[in-house]
Motif scaffolding. Structure first.
Motif, mmCIF file in Angstrom:
data_model
loop_
_atom_site.group_PDB
_atom_site.id
_atom_site.type_symbol
_atom_site.label_atom_id
_atom_site.label_comp_id
_atom_site.label_asym_id
_atom_site.label_seq_id
_atom_site.Cartn_x
_atom_site.Cartn_y
_atom_site.Cartn_z
ATOM 1 N N SER A 112 -46.480 -42.638 22.525
ATOM 2 C CA SER A 112 -46.961 -41.454 21.884
ATOM 3 C C SER A 112 -47.761 -41.940 20.582
ATOM 4 O O SER A 112 -47.471 -43.128 20.433
ATOM 5 N N ASP A 113 -48.211 -40.964 19.814
ATOM 6 C CA ASP A 113 -48.844 -41.197 18.341
ATOM 7 C C ASP A 113 -48.883 -39.999 17.647
ATOM 8 O O ASP A 113 -48.750 -38.738 18.013
ATOM 9 N N GLY A 114 -48.808 -40.161 16.202
ATOM 10 C CA GLY A 114 -48.862 -38.976 15.485
ATOM 11 C C GLY A 114 -47.441 -38.757 14.870
ATOM 12 O O GLY A 114 -46.439 -39.333 15.401
ATOM 13 N N LEU A 115 -47.111 -37.340 14.550
ATOM 14 C CA LEU A 115 -46.015 -36.919 14.017
ATOM 15 C C LEU A 115 -45.539 -36.088 15.232
ATOM 16 O O LEU A 115 -45.994 -35.157 15.802
ATOM 17 N N ILE A 116 -44.118 -36.444 15.627
ATOM 18 C CA ILE A 116 -43.528 -35.525 16.734
ATOM 19 C C ILE A 116 -42.194 -35.138 16.236
ATOM 20 O O ILE A 116 -41.688 -35.711 15.213
ATOM 21 N N LYS A 117 -41.739 -33.978 16.815
ATOM 22 C CA LYS A 117 -40.762 -33.352 16.286
ATOM 23 C C LYS A 117 -39.898 -33.338 17.610
ATOM 24 O O LYS A 117 -40.329 -32.689 18.958
ATOM 25 N N LEU A 118 -38.450 -33.545 17.295
ATOM 26 C CA LEU A 118 -37.569 -33.673 18.650
ATOM 27 C C LEU A 118 -36.438 -32.948 18.178
ATOM 28 O O LEU A 118 -36.071 -32.720 17.091
ATOM 29 N N GLU A 119 -35.867 -32.526 19.512
ATOM 30 C CA GLU A 119 -34.565 -31.658 19.386
ATOM 31 C C GLU A 119 -33.496 -32.564 20.082
ATOM 32 O O GLU A 119 -33.494 -32.528 21.506
ATOM 33 N N LEU A 120 -32.762 -33.282 19.455
ATOM 34 C CA LEU A 120 -31.786 -34.101 20.181
ATOM 35 C C LEU A 120 -30.646 -33.405 20.514
ATOM 36 O O LEU A 120 -29.617 -33.108 19.647
ATOM 37 N N PRO A 142 -32.092 -31.694 15.025
ATOM 38 C CA PRO A 142 -33.521 -31.952 14.918
ATOM 39 C C PRO A 142 -34.216 -33.048 13.989
ATOM 40 O O PRO A 142 -33.256 -33.622 12.971
ATOM 41 N N VAL A 143 -35.101 -33.829 14.392
ATOM 42 C CA VAL A 143 -35.539 -34.963 13.688
ATOM 43 C C VAL A 143 -37.081 -35.212 13.897
ATOM 44 O O VAL A 143 -37.563 -34.753 14.941
ATOM 45 N N LYS A 144 -37.889 -35.578 12.920
ATOM 46 C CA LYS A 144 -39.266 -35.873 12.967
ATOM 47 C C LYS A 144 -39.707 -37.298 12.981
ATOM 48 O O LYS A 144 -38.813 -37.913 12.079
ATOM 49 N N ILE A 145 -40.335 -37.998 13.769
ATOM 50 C CA ILE A 145 -40.742 -39.287 13.658
ATOM 51 C C ILE A 145 -42.433 -39.338 13.584
ATOM 52 O O ILE A 145 -43.118 -38.955 14.468
ATOM 53 N N ASN A 146 -42.651 -40.375 12.837
ATOM 54 C CA ASN A 146 -44.197 -40.321 12.723
ATOM 55 C C ASN A 146 -44.483 -41.660 13.113
ATOM 56 O O ASN A 146 -44.234 -42.876 12.702
ATOM 57 N N ILE A 147 -45.276 -41.736 14.376
ATOM 58 C CA ILE A 147 -45.604 -43.083 14.903
ATOM 59 C C ILE A 147 -47.168 -42.999 14.646
ATOM 60 O O ILE A 147 -47.973 -42.343 14.999
ATOM 61 N N GLN A 148 -47.454 -44.426 14.336
ATOM 62 C CA GLN A 148 -48.919 -44.666 13.859
ATOM 63 C C GLN A 148 -49.300 -45.843 14.782
ATOM 64 O O GLN A 148 -48.401 -46.639 15.201
#
Length: 422
Positions: free
Chosen positions: A352-360, A416-422
């Motif tokens: 994946s790439d960019g900012l993603i929003k997850l619901e764990l 909920p958590v956000k991860i920025n994948i660059q």
């Protein structure tokens, strides 16, 4: 006239021979061997030769002989006999960042026998990524972590029967410990404890649960009738819960595998009453419905209310309803836990790439251990994301578990958590 015909025949023969020799020695760098990229098709579809970079796919037939191809996307050394190709091929592919979890450059080495792939090895950024081979009607493959350890081990059927295309996949963490097996042939999904013992086996209809010594603790079927939920003590059947033909709640209790008593909960004048029968079917007691497997709620800021089962033998009274329930929480708060996840998440381990929003959907055990409720949980379109999240959660500090009346219980939360994948 005969002399003329003989000269014409000789000229024609020489012309055909020259063209045959030319076809064997012409610059075939303008050609390529066409091999399907799909894992299954690569081993089952016939390899062909086509014009390199042709706008349309144009198959090329070469005469028998030895050939080499050298261009920016492919190197090949092969022979052709009876229109069948045998030899070795190496292909090269470049991907933009974010399109694959391992990086930008792929190299794949194939072995061919009679126009079929028998073995191939794939490298991502010069690191071993995938190795596979075919034996009889089975394809065996291993996918590797970028650190070199086996990540997935699979066996794919190409037998000409109903198992065609179905696989058995074993998944490992970076410590080399197996944590799940997905068997598409038997339609079973097995999870394992860190010690290698079975944790659960989910079948077509039934799921079986085990403790860390692989002793059965529960067996349940909620998929197709008849539904049931069995509990075991020391590996022996202790109770079975189900609904009878009148849609009444029934719970049977066993001793040494023999039915000891049965409880049936019925609605009498709008009130739920539990009737108790001995093993002969004689009524021996009745009382207001007791809450079995009461749902203990676990909530978290920004998430929904989720539930898990705990035992509560108290009758349905005002006191039981007002039982003190405290939700699971993390020392330092939600932001501290989000920071733990983002600090430990290896962003190179996902495509994946960019900012993603997850619901764990997390399970917090009674000892505070956090894990994904389902290790195959699709927390995003990228399947590698769940693998990496499982790895991170194995390092997780323990939570403060949910409690009921001061007693720690298992609960579930949506985080909920956000991860920025660059």
């Amino acid at each position: 006239m005969n002399i003329f015909n003989n000269k014409l025949l000789l000229a024609t023969t020489v012309f055909l021979y020259v063209n045959l020799v030319f076809s064997q020695h012409k610059n075939i760098d303008t050609l390529q061997l066409v091999i399907p990229k799909d894992y299954l098709e690569a081993f089952t579809y016939k390899v062909e030769i086509a014009e390199y970079n042709a706008y349309f796919y144009n198959e090329v037939i070469l005469a028998s002989g030895s050939y080499k191809i050298r261009n920016k996307s492919q190197e090949a050394d092969f022979i052709i006999e009876n229109n069948l190709i045998s030899g070795t091929v190496t292909t090269y592919e470049n991907f933009k960042k974010g399109q694959h979890k391992e990086g930008d450059n792929f190299k794949t080495e194939y072995k061919l026998n009679k126009s079929l792939v028998t073995e191939y090895t794939m490298f991502a950024d010069d690191k071993l990524f995938l190795k596979a081979y075919r034996k009889d009607n089975q394809i065996f493959g291993k996918e590797f972590h970028k650190t070199g350890e086996v990540q997935n081990e699979s066996q794919l059927s190409v037998a000409p029967d109903k198992t065609y295309g179905l696989s058995i996949t074993k998944s490992y963490d970076r410590d080399g410990k197996i944590y799940q097996i997905n068997d598409e042939i038997t339609e079973t999904y097995t999870q394992f404890y860190p010690n290698g013992k079975k944790k659960s086996v989910m079948g077509k209809t039934e799921t079986t649960y085990y403790d860390e010594n692989e002793v059965i603790t529960r067996k349940a079927n909620f998929k197709v009738p008849p539904f049931y939920d069995d509990e075991f003590v020391n590996g022996r059947l202790h109770s079975r819960s189900y609904k009878n033909d009148e849609n009444e709640e029934v719970k049977e209790f066993f001793k040494n595998g023999v039915l000891e008593r049965k409880e049936i909960t019925k609605i009498i004048n709008g009130e739920q009453i539990t009737f108790v029968y001995d093993k002969s079917g004689k009524l021996i007691d009745k009382y207001p419905y007791q809450i079995e497997n009461q749902k203990i709620l676990g909530t978290i800021s920004g998430g929904k209310t989720v539930a898990t089962a705990v035992e509560n033998q108290a009758p349905l009274t005002e006191i039981a309803i007002e039982a003190e329930i405290i939700s699971a929480n993390f020392s330092g708060g939600n932001e501290a836990y989000r920071k733990f996840i983002t600090d430990n998440f290896d962003t190179s381990a996902t495509e994946s790439d960019g900012l993603i929003k997850l619901e764990l959907d997390l399970t917090i055990d009674a000892d505070g251990t956090a894990s994904l409720e389902n290790k195959q949980q699709k927390i995003y379109s990228d399947k590698y994301l769940a693998d990496e999240m499982n790895r991170v959660l194995k390092k997780s500090p323990k939570w403060n578990p949910a409690t009921q009346n001061g007693i720690p219980v298992k609960s579930s939360v949506r985080f909920p958590v956000k991860i920025n994948i660059q």
